[in-house]
Scaffold this motif. Structure first.
Motif, mmCIF file in Angstrom:
data_model
loop_
_atom_site.group_PDB
_atom_site.id
_atom_site.type_symbol
_atom_site.label_atom_id
_atom_site.label_comp_id
_atom_site.label_asym_id
_atom_site.label_seq_id
_atom_site.Cartn_x
_atom_site.Cartn_y
_atom_site.Cartn_z
ATOM 1 N N TRP A 156 108.537 41.602 67.210
ATOM 2 C CA TRP A 156 109.662 42.204 66.988
ATOM 3 C C TRP A 156 110.942 41.324 66.629
ATOM 4 C CZ3 TRP A 156 109.837 46.736 64.507
ATOM 5 C CH2 TRP A 156 108.806 47.926 64.331
ATOM 6 N N VAL A 157 110.869 40.418 67.686
ATOM 7 C CA VAL A 157 112.024 39.360 67.646
ATOM 8 C C VAL A 157 112.341 39.031 66.464
ATOM 9 C CG1 VAL A 157 110.996 37.452 68.314
ATOM 10 C CG2 VAL A 157 113.064 37.690 69.277
ATOM 11 N N ILE A 158 111.151 38.763 65.603
ATOM 12 C CA ILE A 158 111.259 38.074 64.181
ATOM 13 C C ILE A 158 111.633 39.399 63.169
ATOM 14 C CG2 ILE A 158 110.194 37.115 62.085
ATOM 15 C CD1 ILE A 158 108.098 35.935 64.232
ATOM 16 N N THR A 159 110.847 40.518 63.076
ATOM 17 C CA THR A 159 111.221 41.800 62.348
ATOM 18 C C THR A 159 112.545 42.159 62.642
ATOM 19 O OG1 THR A 159 109.999 42.927 63.795
ATOM 20 C CG2 THR A 159 108.586 42.109 61.989
ATOM 21 N N SER A 160 113.118 42.332 63.741
ATOM 22 C CA SER A 160 114.608 42.840 63.790
ATOM 23 C C SER A 160 115.595 41.905 63.184
ATOM 24 C CB SER A 160 114.708 42.895 65.512
ATOM 25 O OG SER A 160 114.791 41.509 66.118
ATOM 26 N N PHE A 161 115.163 40.774 63.170
ATOM 27 C CA PHE A 161 116.080 39.826 62.477
ATOM 28 C C PHE A 161 116.078 39.958 60.895
ATOM 29 C CE2 PHE A 161 117.104 35.655 60.397
ATOM 30 C CZ PHE A 161 118.363 35.435 61.195
ATOM 31 N N TYR A 162 114.784 40.361 60.487
ATOM 32 C CA TYR A 162 114.529 40.379 59.209
ATOM 33 C C TYR A 162 114.953 41.682 58.539
ATOM 34 C CZ TYR A 162 112.440 35.793 59.025
ATOM 35 O OH TYR A 162 112.089 34.378 58.735
ATOM 36 N N LEU A 163 114.637 42.762 59.183
ATOM 37 C CA LEU A 163 115.104 43.871 58.959
ATOM 38 C C LEU A 163 116.711 44.160 58.777
ATOM 39 C CD1 LEU A 163 113.130 46.441 60.991
ATOM 40 C CD2 LEU A 163 113.056 46.283 58.463
ATOM 41 N N ALA A 164 117.379 43.552 59.720
ATOM 42 C CA ALA A 164 118.878 43.579 59.523
ATOM 43 C C ALA A 164 119.309 42.791 58.246
ATOM 44 C CB ALA A 164 119.712 43.014 60.933
ATOM 45 N N SER A 165 118.506 41.620 58.207
ATOM 46 C CA SER A 165 118.777 40.688 56.935
ATOM 47 C C SER A 165 118.606 41.357 55.679
ATOM 48 C CB SER A 165 118.096 39.467 57.250
ATOM 49 O OG SER A 165 118.686 38.594 58.273
ATOM 50 N N ALA A 166 117.480 42.249 55.660
ATOM 51 C CA ALA A 166 117.063 42.796 54.389
ATOM 52 C C ALA A 166 118.054 44.072 53.972
ATOM 53 C CB ALA A 166 115.713 43.288 54.438
ATOM 54 N N ALA A 167 118.392 44.506 55.175
ATOM 55 C CA ALA A 167 119.391 45.571 54.695
ATOM 56 C C ALA A 167 120.828 45.090 54.485
ATOM 57 C CB ALA A 167 119.500 46.624 55.904
ATOM 58 N N GLY A 168 121.225 43.892 55.115
ATOM 59 C CA GLY A 168 122.435 43.374 55.162
ATOM 60 C C GLY A 168 122.720 42.636 53.683
ATOM 61 N N GLN A 169 121.959 41.890 53.434
ATOM 62 C CA GLN A 169 122.016 41.013 52.178
ATOM 63 C C GLN A 169 122.770 41.638 51.069
ATOM 64 O OE1 GLN A 169 122.323 37.654 51.680
ATOM 65 N NE2 GLN A 169 121.214 37.020 53.509
ATOM 66 N N PRO A 170 121.867 42.887 50.249
ATOM 67 C CA PRO A 170 122.507 43.419 49.154
ATOM 68 C C PRO A 170 124.077 44.052 49.521
ATOM 69 C CG PRO A 170 120.054 44.081 49.534
ATOM 70 C CD PRO A 170 120.815 43.234 50.902
ATOM 71 N N LEU A 171 124.083 44.559 50.756
ATOM 72 C CA LEU A 171 125.381 45.177 51.120
ATOM 73 C C LEU A 171 126.269 44.056 51.132
ATOM 74 C CD1 LEU A 171 127.089 47.714 51.920
ATOM 75 C CD2 LEU A 171 126.405 47.157 54.304
ATOM 76 N N MET A 172 126.093 43.323 51.487
ATOM 77 C CA MET A 172 127.191 42.054 51.890
ATOM 78 C C MET A 172 127.560 41.283 50.444
ATOM 79 S SD MET A 172 128.021 42.118 54.770
ATOM 80 C CE MET A 172 127.353 42.643 56.341
ATOM 81 N N GLY A 173 126.535 41.221 49.573
ATOM 82 C CA GLY A 173 126.663 40.914 48.216
ATOM 83 C C GLY A 173 127.774 41.769 47.370
ATOM 84 N N ARG A 174 127.389 43.097 47.663
ATOM 85 C CA ARG A 174 128.215 43.814 46.763
ATOM 86 C C ARG A 174 129.744 43.796 47.735
ATOM 87 N NH1 ARG A 174 125.865 48.397 47.387
ATOM 88 N NH2 ARG A 174 127.010 49.521 48.836
#
Length: 455
Positions: free
Chosen positions: A48-66
Motif C-alpha cells: 500500500w505504500v506503493i499503491t497509495s502513491f500510484y493511486l494519487a498519481s493516477a488521479a492527479g495526472q489528468p487533473l493537473m494536465g487540465r
C-alpha cells in the motif's frame, strides 16, 4: 519586471521536477523489506505504500494536465513543488504506517504537476531555443528514465545508511531547487485564467475523481484479499463504481478523464493501452526483483540497489540513442523493436529461478534497462505526435495515469503471487505473466500508426 526566459535552464529545471515522480516510485522498491520489519507488516499490506502513491498519481495526472492548460504551467509547477517540499519535510516524523502512506499520496499529488506542465511548455521553449521539440522531450524523458532507473541505487544507499525516512528528506532540496529555477527562468503564463477556488472545485469533477479512486481501491482490496469475507462485495461495488465513473465522464464537462478524447483519437488510445501494459511488465521486475533478492537471495538493501545499477546505466544510455533512432526510422519502428527486446529480457529473467549469482543479476538488469529506455522514449514521442496541440496537457496527464495503472496492476499481482512466499518458484510464475503481457504490448505496437500515416 519579468525575468528573461532561458530555455535551456528552464528545460533542465523542468526535467528535475519531472524526475521526482519516477524517482520516488522506484526508490521505495528497496525499502519494502525494511518497512515490513519496522511496522511489522505482511507482503500484501506493505504494497500500500506503493499503491497509495500510484493511486494519487493516477488521479492527479489528468487533473493537473487540465489545470496546466487552463491556469498556466509555470504557476501549477511551482505549486506542485511546494507541496512536495512540505509533505516530504513532515513525512519522516510519521509515527505509523498509515501516515507514511498519506505522506506518499501527498507527495504524488505534488509531483503529478511536473510532467503535464513540462509538456505544455515544450512548444514555447523549443521555439525560443530554435530547436525541434524532439530534443527537449528527449531530455525530459531522459530525466524520467534516469530517475526511475537510478532510484533503487539511491534508495538502497539511503535506506542502508540512514533509514527509510531519508527517502522523503532527499526530495526537499530537489523540489525547492526546481521551484526556484522554473519560477525565475521559465516563460510566463500568458492568456491563462486566474479563476476562483469555488469555480475550480465546481469544474474539477470531484465525484468522478472519487469514483475512480474508490473503484481502483476496492478492486485492489479484493485482489489482495484484505477482508476475505467481503471480497466479492468489493468486486461488485468496484464494478458498479467503474460504470458510474464512465457514465459521469461522458456527461460532465470538463471531465476528470476525457474518455471522448480517447474515443476520437485511435492512435492515442492504442498508445495508452500499450504503455499501460508495458508499465505492468516493467514494474513486475522493478518491484518484484528487489524483494526476491533481499529475502530469497539474502542480499542487503544497499547491495540490491547496486545490483540494479546496470538497469540505470542502460536506460540512461538508450534514451538519447532512441531519440536518434526515432529521427531516422520513425516512432513506430523503434517502438516495435523495443517491445521485441522487452519480451527477450523478460524471458531471460526466468534464469533467476536457478541462481542469484551476482554477475548474472548484473547482466539481466542491463538487459532489462534496454527496452525500458527504448519503449518509454518511443511512447513519449508517440504521445506528442498523436495528441493535438490544444490537448497535450490533458493527454500527457492521461499518459502518466496509464503508467500508474500498469504499476498498480503489477504491485497487486506481486502481492498475490508472493503471498504464499517470496521465493524462486513464485518468481517463475511472475516471469510467465510478464511474457504474456509482453505479447499484448507487441500486438498494440503493431496496430499503432502515427496520425495521418497510411498502411
Amino acid at each position: 519586471m519579468t525575468n528573461k526566459p532561458r530555455p535551456g535552464l528552464a528545460i533542465a529545471a523542468l526535467s528535475l521536477g519531472t524526475a521526482l515522480n519516477p524517482l520516488n516510485s522506484s526508490m521505495i522498491a528497496v525499502a519494502l523489506v525494511v518497512l515490513r520489519q519496522d511496522f511489522r507488516l505482511d507482503v500484501a499490506t506493505v504494497t500500500w505504500v506503493i499503491t497509495s502513491f500510484y493511486l494519487a498519481s493516477a488521479a492527479g495526472q489528468p487533473l493537473m494536465g487540465r489545470l496546466a492548460d487552463r491556469f498556466g504551467p509555470r504557476r501549477l509547477f511551482t505549486f506542485g513543488m511546494a507541496v512536495v517540499a512540505v509533505s516530504c519535510l513532515l513525512a519522516p516524523f510519521s509515527p505509523n504506517f498509515a501516515l507514511v502512506c498519506v505522506a506518499r499520496a501527498l507527495m504524488a499529488v505534488g509531483t503529478a504537476t511536473a510532467y503535464p506542465c513540462a509538456v505544455v511548455m515544450v512548444s514555447t521553449l523549443s521555439r525560443q531555443a530554435n530547436i525541434s521539440s524532439t530534443r527537449p522531450l528527449g531530455r525530459i524523458q531522459m530525466a524520467n528514465t534516469s530517475a526511475a532507473a537510478v532510484g533503487p541505487v539511491v534508495g538502497g544507499l539511503l535506506v542502508s545508511l540512514v533509514g527509510w525516512q531519508a527517502l522523503f528528506a532527499i526530495n526537499v532540496p530537489i523540489s525547492l531547487l526546481a521551484l526556484i529555477v522554473v519560477r525565475q527562468v521559465a516563460p510566463p503564463d500568458v492568456g491563462r485564467e486566474s479563476g476562483k477556488l469555488s469555480a475550480l472545485l465546481r469544474d474539477s469533477d470531484i465525484p468522478g475523481i472519487l469514483a475512480f479512486i474508490a473503484s481502483l481501491t476496492l478492486a485492489m482490496m479484493a485482489l489482495l484479499n484484505v477482508m476475505p469475507a467481503y471480497r466479492w462485495w468489493f468486486i461488485a461495488v468496484a464494478v458498479v463504481l467503474a460504470g458510474l465513473f464512465a457514465w459521469r465522464e461522458f456527461r460532465f464537462s470538463p471531465p476528470f478523464l476525457d474518455l471522448r478524447l480517447l474515443g476520437r483519437n485511435r492512435p492515442l488510445l492504442l498508445l495508452y493501452l500499450g504503455f499501460a501494459v508495458f508499465s505492468a511488465v516493467y514494474y513486475f521486475a522493478f518491484f518484484g526483483l528487489p524483494q526476491l533478492l533481499q529475502q530469497a537471495g539474502k542480499y542487503d538493501a544497499g547491495v540490491v540497489g547496486l545490483l540494479m545499477l546496470p538497469l540505470a546505466a542502460m536506460s540512461v544510455f538508450m534514451t538519447p540513442v532512441t531519440v536518434r533512432f526515432i529521427e531516422r526510422f520513425g516512432v513506430r519502428s523503434v517502438m516495435i523493436a523495443g517491445v521485441v527486446l522487452l519480451t527477450l529480457a523478460s524471458g531471460a529473467l526466468g534464469v533467476l529461478t536457478l541462481s542469484f549469482w551476482p554477475p548474472l543479476v548484473l547482466v539481466l538488469m542491463a538487459l532489462m534497462g534496454v527496452p525500458y529506455g527504448v519503449v518509454s522514449t518511443a511512447s513519449n514521442q508517440g504521445l506528442y505526435v498523436s495528441a493535438r496541440p490544444e490537448d497535450r496537457g490533458v493527454a500527457a496527464g492521461i499518459f502518466q495515469t496509464c503508467r500508474y495503472l500498469g504499476a498498480i496492476t503489477a504491485t497487486v499481482l506481486i502481492g498475490v503471487l508472493y503471498g504464499p512466499g517470496v521465493n524462486q518458484a513464485n518468481w517463475g510464475l511472475m516471469v510467465l505473466v510478464m511474457l504474456g503481457l509482453s505479447a499484448v504490448v507487441f500486438v498494440l505496437a503493431l496496430a499503432w500508426r502515427k496520425p495521418g500515416a497510411v498502411g
